[in-house]
Design a protein around this motif. Structure first.
Motif, PDB file in Angstrom:
ATOM      1  N   SER A  64       0.887  -1.152   0.000  1.00 23.48           N
ATOM      2  CA  SER A  64       0.000   0.000   0.000  1.00 23.48           C
ATOM      3  C   SER A  64       0.928   1.205   0.000  1.00 23.48           C
ATOM      4  CB  SER A  64      -0.907   0.013   1.230  1.00 23.48           C
ATOM      5  OG  SER A  64      -1.772   1.138   1.191  1.00 23.48           O
ATOM      6  N   GLY A  65       1.128   1.792  -1.166  1.00 26.16           N
ATOM      7  CA  GLY A  65       2.166   2.823  -1.292  1.00 26.16           C
ATOM      8  C   GLY A  65       3.515   2.171  -1.042  1.00 26.16           C
ATOM      9  N   ASN A  66       4.267   2.690  -0.062  1.00 23.99           N
ATOM     10  CA  ASN A  66       5.572   2.117   0.284  1.00 23.99           C
ATOM     11  C   ASN A  66       5.505   1.156   1.465  1.00 23.99           C
ATOM     12  OD1 ASN A  66       6.988   3.457  -1.735  1.00 23.99           O
ATOM     13  ND2 ASN A  66       7.203   5.289  -0.478  1.00 23.99           N
ATOM     14  N   ILE A  67       4.315   0.871   1.958  1.00 18.43           N
ATOM     15  CA  ILE A  67       4.144   0.000   3.127  1.00 18.43           C
ATOM     16  C   ILE A  67       3.839  -1.427   2.663  1.00 18.43           C
ATOM     17  CG2 ILE A  67       2.764  -0.458   5.192  1.00 18.43           C
ATOM     18  CD1 ILE A  67       2.174   2.570   5.271  1.00 18.43           C
ATOM     19  N   VAL A  68       4.611  -2.374   3.160  1.00 19.82           N
ATOM     20  CA  VAL A  68       4.372  -3.791   2.850  1.00 19.82           C
ATOM     21  C   VAL A  68       3.244  -4.268   3.760  1.00 19.82           C
ATOM     22  CG1 VAL A  68       5.342  -6.111   2.833  1.00 19.82           C
ATOM     23  CG2 VAL A  68       6.772  -4.155   2.188  1.00 19.82           C
ATOM     24  N   ILE A  69       2.086  -4.589   3.170  1.00 19.30           N
ATOM     25  CA  ILE A  69       0.936  -5.032   3.967  1.00 19.30           C
ATOM     26  C   ILE A  69       0.801  -6.554   3.994  1.00 19.30           C
ATOM     27  CG2 ILE A  69      -0.315  -2.857   3.681  1.00 19.30           C
ATOM     28  CD1 ILE A  69      -2.037  -4.188   1.549  1.00 19.30           C
ATOM     29  N   GLY A  70       1.449  -7.231   3.053  1.00 20.96           N
ATOM     30  CA  GLY A  70       1.457  -8.689   3.021  1.00 20.96           C
ATOM     31  C   GLY A  70       2.689  -9.159   2.292  1.00 20.96           C
ATOM     32  N   GLU A  71       3.238 -10.315   2.728  1.00 21.31           N
ATOM     33  CA  GLU A  71       4.465 -10.787   2.090  1.00 21.31           C
ATOM     34  C   GLU A  71       4.733 -12.246   2.401  1.00 21.31           C
ATOM     35  OE1 GLU A  71       7.971  -8.835   3.762  1.00 21.31           O
ATOM     36  OE2 GLU A  71       6.827  -8.509   5.606  1.00 21.31           O
ATOM     37  N   GLN A  72       5.631 -12.813   1.627  1.00 21.80           N
ATOM     38  CA  GLN A  72       6.151 -14.142   1.903  1.00 21.80           C
ATOM     39  C   GLN A  72       7.432 -14.323   1.098  1.00 21.80           C
ATOM     40  OE1 GLN A  72       6.766 -16.450   4.049  1.00 21.80           O
ATOM     41  NE2 GLN A  72       4.603 -16.959   4.275  1.00 21.80           N
ATOM     42  N   PHE A  73       8.363 -15.084   1.659  1.00 27.52           N
ATOM     43  CA  PHE A  73       9.640 -15.368   1.024  1.00 27.52           C
ATOM     44  C   PHE A  73       9.869 -16.875   1.100  1.00 27.52           C
ATOM     45  CE2 PHE A  73      14.245 -15.946   1.073  1.00 27.52           C
ATOM     46  CZ  PHE A  73      14.618 -15.198  -0.036  1.00 27.52           C
ATOM     47  N   LEU A  74      10.372 -17.452   0.025  1.00 24.58           N
ATOM     48  CA  LEU A  74      10.609 -18.890  -0.040  1.00 24.58           C
ATOM     49  C   LEU A  74      11.959 -19.150  -0.676  1.00 24.58           C
ATOM     50  CD1 LEU A  74       9.414 -21.912  -0.082  1.00 24.58           C
ATOM     51  CD2 LEU A  74       8.917 -21.398  -2.468  1.00 24.58           C
ATOM     52  N   GLU A  75      12.704 -20.097  -0.117  1.00 19.05           N
ATOM     53  CA  GLU A  75      13.918 -20.622  -0.744  1.00 19.05           C
ATOM     54  C   GLU A  75      13.750 -22.129  -0.896  1.00 19.05           C
ATOM     55  OE1 GLU A  75      17.334 -19.712   1.641  1.00 19.05           O
ATOM     56  OE2 GLU A  75      17.669 -17.811   0.611  1.00 19.05           O
ATOM     57  N   GLU A  76      14.142 -22.656  -2.045  1.00 20.12           N
ATOM     58  CA  GLU A  76      14.062 -24.094  -2.310  1.00 20.12           C
ATOM     59  C   GLU A  76      15.325 -24.545  -3.013  1.00 20.12           C
ATOM     60  OE1 GLU A  76      11.622 -26.539  -1.778  1.00 20.12           O
ATOM     61  OE2 GLU A  76      10.527 -25.109  -0.562  1.00 20.12           O
TER      62      GLU A  76
END
Length: 146
Positions: A64-76
Motif C-alpha cells: 500500500s504505497g511504500n508500506i508492505v501489507i502482506g508478504e512471503q519469502f521462499l527458498e528451495e
C-alpha cells in the motif's frame, strides 16, 4: 549472466531474475506494478538445477504505497522433476485497513557466487563474450490464488 569483458576479467556476476516490473534507464529493476487486490497465495510449478548448494528464491509483496501489507519469502533447493508449490501470503494485522496498491513478485535463480558456477569448457578468443552457466530455474503456470 556473467561474462568475461575486455581484458579477460569476469564482470556482471548476478543471479537471473524473473519479476513483475520494469527496467529503469539506469539498467536497474523497478519491482512491482499497480495492483489493487489481496491474493491469499501464489502457486506455480518449478524445476531447479542448482550448482553446488545453491537455492532459488521467490519473494512476493503486496504493498500500500511504500508500506508492505502482506508478504512471503521462499527458498528451495534442486529437484529434477516439475513440482507444484503454493506460497501463502502473510498479511500484517496492523495494516488490515489499508488498500493494496502494488504487487511485487521476484523469482531469483540463486546467490551471486563465483565459486558455484560452471566454467565454459571451451574459451573464445579476443573480445568475444564468454558465458558461464550457473543455476537453471524453470517456472510455469504462475497463479495468484484467492
Amino acid at each position: 549472466m556473467p561474462f568475461l569483458g575486455a581484458g579477460g576479467n569476469l564482470e556482471n556476476i548476478t543471479a537471473a531474475e524473473l519479476f513483475l516490473g520494469t527496467m529503469g534507464a539506469d539498467n536497474q529493476p523497478r519491482y512491482g506494478y499497480e495492483f489493487t487486490s489481496r491474493p491469499a497465495a501464489l502457486s506455480f510449478y518449478y524445476k531447479y538445477q542448482g550448482v553446488g548448494s545453491q537455492k532459488f528464491s521467490v519473494d512476493i509483496k503486496v504493498m500500500s504505497g511504500n508500506i508492505v501489507i502482506g508478504e512471503q519469502f521462499l527458498e528451495e533447493g534442486s529437484n529434477s522433476e516439475y513440482e507444484r508449490k503454493t506460497i501463502e501470503i502473510v498479511y500484517h494485522e496492523q495494516y488490515a485497513a489499508l488498500k493494496a496498491t502494488h504487487l511485487s513478485i521476484v523469482f531469483s535463480s540463486g546467490l551471486n557466487s563465483l565459486d558455484q558456477m560452471d566454467m565454459p569448457s571451451s574459451g573464445l578468443s579476443g573480445n568475444a563474450r564468454k558465458e558461464f552457466t550457473g543455476n537453471k530455474l524453470y517456472v510455469d503456470d504462475i497463479k495468484l490464488e484467492y
